[in-house]
Design a protein around this motif. Sequence first.
Motif, mmCIF file in Angstrom:
data_model
loop_
_atom_site.group_PDB
_atom_site.id
_atom_site.type_symbol
_atom_site.label_atom_id
_atom_site.label_comp_id
_atom_site.label_asym_id
_atom_site.label_seq_id
_atom_site.Cartn_x
_atom_site.Cartn_y
_atom_site.Cartn_z
ATOM 1 N N ALA A 1 52.785 37.951 76.889
ATOM 2 C CA ALA A 1 53.226 36.649 77.392
ATOM 3 C C ALA A 1 52.456 35.495 76.756
ATOM 4 O O ALA A 1 52.185 34.482 77.407
ATOM 5 N N LYS A 2 52.087 35.632 75.471
ATOM 6 C CA LYS A 2 51.447 34.538 74.758
ATOM 7 C C LYS A 2 52.463 33.483 74.332
ATOM 8 O O LYS A 2 52.088 32.375 73.927
ATOM 9 N N VAL A 3 53.736 33.860 74.391
ATOM 10 C CA VAL A 3 54.827 32.947 74.050
ATOM 11 C C VAL A 3 55.776 32.876 75.232
ATOM 12 O O VAL A 3 56.216 33.915 75.734
ATOM 13 N N PRO B 1 62.892 30.666 68.958
ATOM 14 C CA PRO B 1 62.413 29.712 67.947
ATOM 15 C C PRO B 1 61.170 30.196 67.199
ATOM 16 O O PRO B 1 61.070 30.018 65.976
ATOM 17 N N VAL B 2 60.233 30.805 67.918
ATOM 18 C CA VAL B 2 59.034 31.324 67.253
ATOM 19 C C VAL B 2 59.417 32.427 66.273
ATOM 20 O O VAL B 2 58.894 32.504 65.151
ATOM 21 N N LEU B 3 60.328 33.286 66.690
ATOM 22 C CA LEU B 3 60.782 34.373 65.822
ATOM 23 C C LEU B 3 61.376 33.815 64.529
ATOM 24 O O LEU B 3 61.069 34.291 63.427
ATOM 25 N N PHE C 1 54.004 43.213 64.027
ATOM 26 C CA PHE C 1 53.041 43.641 65.046
ATOM 27 C C PHE C 1 52.464 42.443 65.803
ATOM 28 O O PHE C 1 52.236 42.512 67.010
ATOM 29 N N GLY C 2 52.219 41.347 65.084
ATOM 30 C CA GLY C 2 51.680 40.163 65.748
ATOM 31 C C GLY C 2 52.637 39.581 66.773
ATOM 32 O O GLY C 2 52.235 39.233 67.893
ATOM 33 N N LEU C 3 53.928 39.481 66.408
ATOM 34 C CA LEU C 3 54.915 38.966 67.354
ATOM 35 C C LEU C 3 55.077 39.907 68.547
ATOM 36 O O LEU C 3 55.195 39.462 69.690
#
Length: 611
Positions: A222-224, A231-233, A213-215
């Motif tokens: 558009a926080k990422v 890469p964040v994932l 849910f956070g991702l």
Amino acid sequence: MDMAIAGEGALSPVTAFALVGALGVGAQWIAWRLRMPAIVLMLAAGLIAGPATGLFDPARDIGPLATPMISLAVAVILFEGGLSLNLRSLSDAAEGVRRLVFIGAPLGWLLSALCLRWGAGLSWASASVFGGIMIVTGPTVIAPMLRTARLARRPGALLQWEAIINDPLGALAAVLAFEYVLVAYTATEAESAIFALVLGIGTALILGAAAGFGLAWAFRRAKVPEYMKVPVLFAVLLVVFAASDAVLHESGLLAVTVMGLVIANANLPSYEELRRFKEHATILLVSGVFILLAASLDFTALEELDWRAILFVAIVLLVARPLTVFVALTFTKLPWRERLLVALTGPRGVVLVAVAGLFGERLQQLGVADGALIGPLAFLLVTVSVVVHGFTLAPFARLLGLTAAETPGVLIVGGSHWTVGLAEALKDAEVPVLIADANRSHLRAAREAGIRIFFGDILSEAAEHRVEVQGFRTVVAATDNDAYNTLVATDLGPEFGREFVYQVAREKGERSRYQLPASLGGRPFGDGATYRELNRRMWQGWRFRVTRLTEEYGLEEWREKRPHAVLLGSIDEDGVFAFVSPEQEDDLKPHPGTRLVSMLPPEDDNKRKAA
């Protein structure tokens, strides 16, 4: 200088990693060329490079990193599996999946433990732990098999969902059984073991859901940035797996599966890009894990097995698995053919071997002597089930009539005079064909001609649920909208393979200001005519013709008698149609029995009739 010297014949870690990649991907490529199950060739490659020749030994060449690498790879594989579990794709398979999970998993655990106890002769301690692991059917092996067999949607969904959901459940079942054995063989209190189990499962569920849910929230708002999403994932995936595993071993598999499931159902705009990247990563990881596990096998461990091991495998595949599925799917609306196919398809994969080896060692440390047999039995079960199901799934599905199509067909996007003519020619040649269009009036002629149609946008969710795309090999985008044709070809390219996706030439494609990058759109075919030109030819009297070549009547003779014909494609001896692009025609070397599909102008058609 005090340095450890590698043993004779040892590979450097860099060379070892390169060898794993080359063997894994190379085996998959050869399997694709030979139309064989990829898993079988990967197992063979690992065995030959490892215990058979001694060229590669993971423990020697990679060292202590091999086990954690396999664990992380399995976590990524299961996450990708969860990422493909969109609840909307369940449709009419939902009831069957629920029963296979809630009834089939516990029943499979019980029957597997009985097979191990009375078939393989293991103690109840080892049988209960290994029986829990045997719940899994392995998404790492199911996915390549489904891709090769091209099953109809519902049985394919049943096998895929069961494999992905039961994989972490099998690992947790083994944890539960092991905690019980731990209490029985040590002074550990039952209350503390139960508390640890509940805490671990709860932590896995909370961590997985919170991360998913956070991702989804961060990506949607558009926080990422786009270039950092993958890469964040990956980073969050590894953190979630490690954190959950620190609380309860193997619970990380459940956490990453839940995380993938949440993201899959979050309707993210960039979901397709994430999923495709993960699919590519998974192919590499599956290849690497199978090579590592096969190369790590110790033949001396297999010598400890006797005839009861073969009896155990036979009972699991022929009795336990079918009985589990038939009981679980009793009183459902699923046809008996689908139940039979699912019942006789239960290959085991990476998770089974990896988790079984781990718990086998732990049982030995507790004083359970026959825990040493769990690893060899697991590898034997995986090898036999993969080979048997890998070679029998496709022909068995065809025998039961549960493939998407006997012959790979052609999906035509856009209803017009030209597409209907092409579809009629292919239909007469017994090539499966379907025309899709969002304009009902464009489909009237196709409907009257008895051609299969789909009314709606081929990129819509409805098309995903109602069109059996597994039954098609080739796509041609041929609407009157060049931009939409390009969108269709670009979107479907990764799914079908860009070499099998075509589109009619764009009206202004030759002008530099209108030309698009090569990565967008489909391939040209025929003489590169536009939508208007193709349909103008139809109104002028051009007709489709299918001509069979023979030893005496080859391509040169065909071209000599039809100098003005436009060659569109060919149908091989297996009935598979393929478009021919302009640059391919000169290199085309058809065999006798090949049929050429072409458009003839009125003058050539009249000459043909007169002759």
